[in-house]
Enzyme design. Structure first.
Site, PDB file in Angstrom:
ATOM      1  N   GLY A 156     -15.138 -80.658  59.249  1.00  0.00           N
ATOM      2  CA  GLY A 156     -15.673 -80.846  60.597  1.00  0.00           C
ATOM      3  C   GLY A 156     -15.489 -79.589  61.439  1.00  0.00           C
ATOM      4  CG  ASP A 157     -11.650 -78.258  62.069  1.00  0.00           C
ATOM      5  OD1 ASP A 157     -11.905 -79.059  62.982  1.00  0.00           O
ATOM      6  OD2 ASP A 157     -10.610 -78.295  61.389  1.00  0.00           O
ATOM      7  CB  SER A 159     -19.420 -84.821  61.212  1.00  0.00           C
ATOM      8  OG  SER A 159     -18.127 -85.285  61.486  1.00  0.00           O
ATOM      9  N   GLY A 203     -23.478 -85.894  55.866  1.00  0.00           N
ATOM     10  CA  GLY A 203     -24.005 -84.823  56.720  1.00  0.00           C
ATOM     11  C   GLY A 203     -23.835 -85.096  58.202  1.00  0.00           C
TER      12      GLY A 203
END
Ligand SMILES: Nc1ncnc2c1ncn2[C@@H]1O[C@H](COP(=O)(O)OP(=O)(O)OP(=O)(O)O)[C@@H](O)[C@H]1O
Ligand SMILES: [Mg+2]
Length: 307
Positions: free
Chosen positions: A247-248, A216, A221
């Site tokens: 990110g999660d 990431s 993106g």
């Protein structure tokens, strides 16, 4: 069901202040608290996307009790294994100005060998009923760097698709066990491999055992190196908000796409839309639906050829 694992679960406490002055007494205007830790954030996003999710990991003490109660209140099945130590809190002090928050992160409890063994038993039972397993976040004190390798091996043996989102020694320790996906950000990828070049670093993790690498890149993106191909996928615009937990959200969407039988390009596009919606929402684990709707059909998936 999708199983998320948070070995260092936390109670995230948010203090709202007019402004924060260090080395002074500060009046806190409001206090909010809820269950946190990266796997818990993933579970929240999966639940919001309509998936059946169970959150496991380790929790203890009165703080552990608050973490469990908050998960249940959020409608997330909770299978945290009890430990003797007191679960950690993270404190975010957020000024009215909307300028940067100040974070205070407790280290969390030490886990004993016996507690880790007990967790392993429960994990094996839960993984046996799971289509996918998500391993997220730092390892608590007391666990060896190969702790994630043990869980990756167990989950894959149980037939689950496994995503590992960790950094440093915990990531390096888990890769040789062959997770289906690892999702480092660029800094974590460079630190874990010692390679600054994105393509070369992804290749190194795949050579080391990861079946796919999804890196990431913040507002730029995702870059993905998979057995089906390599792609770069970006949002149409950067959104302003709170990128902590984006990110999660990306991890949650990748797993949701896998269990729904989507191709890699579709999973990646969905992950970029969901994580943009997460970056726009003030709290980690929440999604801003309007942002999702605005960007979903405007995501560009392009083949990644260089390197
Ligand atoms: N400002 C932004 N605008 C739009 N999308 C964003 C923005 N920031 C992050 N994203 C999306 O979220 C994804 C994950 O973000 P990032 O690379 O910051 O993850 P991370 O560092 O692992 O975050 P965390 O671990 O806190 O969840 C990115 O790949 C991107 O698709
Ligand atoms: Mg991350």
């Amino acid at each position: 069901v999708i199983l998320t694992v948070t070995l260092n679960a936390a109670l995230d406490v948010t203090y709202e202040v007019e402004r924060l002055v260090v080395e002074e007494s500060n009046r806190v205007r409001s206090v909010a608290q809820r269950a946190g830790g990266k796997g818990v954030n993933v579970a929240r996003v999966l639940a919001a996307l309509g998936h059946d999710v169970t959150a496991t990991g380790l929790a203890g003490g009165a703080t552990g009790g608050l973490i469990r109660a908050d998960l249940r209140a959020a409608g997330i099945a909770e299978e945290l294994v009890e430990i003797a130590g007191e679960s950690r809190r993270t404190v975010a002090v957020v000024p009215d100005s909307g300028s940067g928050a100040t974070l205070l992160n407790e280290p969390g409890p030490r886990v004993s060998a016996l507690e880790w063994e007990r967790f392993g038993g429960r994990f094996a039972e839960l993984a046996a009923g799971a289509a996918a397993v998500v391993l997220s976040g730092s390892l608590p004190r007391g666990l060896a760097p190969d702790a994630y390798a043990v869980l990756v091996t167990g989950a894959r043996a149980a037939g689950a698709w496994v995503v590992l989102d960790a950094d440093g020694a915990a990531l390096r320790g888990g890769v040789p066990a062959g997770p289906d996906v690892v999702k480092p950000n660029h800094a974590e990828l460079a630190a874990a491999t010692g390679i600054a070049d994105l393509g070369a670093a992804c290749a190194a993790l795949r050579d080391g055992g990861a079946r796919a690498v999804v890196a990431s890149l913040g507002a730029a993106g995702l870059a993905a190196d998979t057995e089906e191909g390599r792609w770069k996928v970006g949002p149409p615009v950067a959104v302003a908000g709170n990128p902590t937990g984006a990110g999660d959200a990306a991890v949650a969407a990748l797993v949701a796409g896998h269990v729904s039988g989507r191709s890699w390009p579709e999973r990646l596009a969905e992950a970029v839309a969901v994580s943009a919606a997460a970056a726009r929402a003030p709290l980690a684990g929440d999604l801003d639906r309007a942002t999702y709707a605005a960007v979903r059909d405007r995501i560009r998936v392009i083949p990644w050829r260089d390197a």
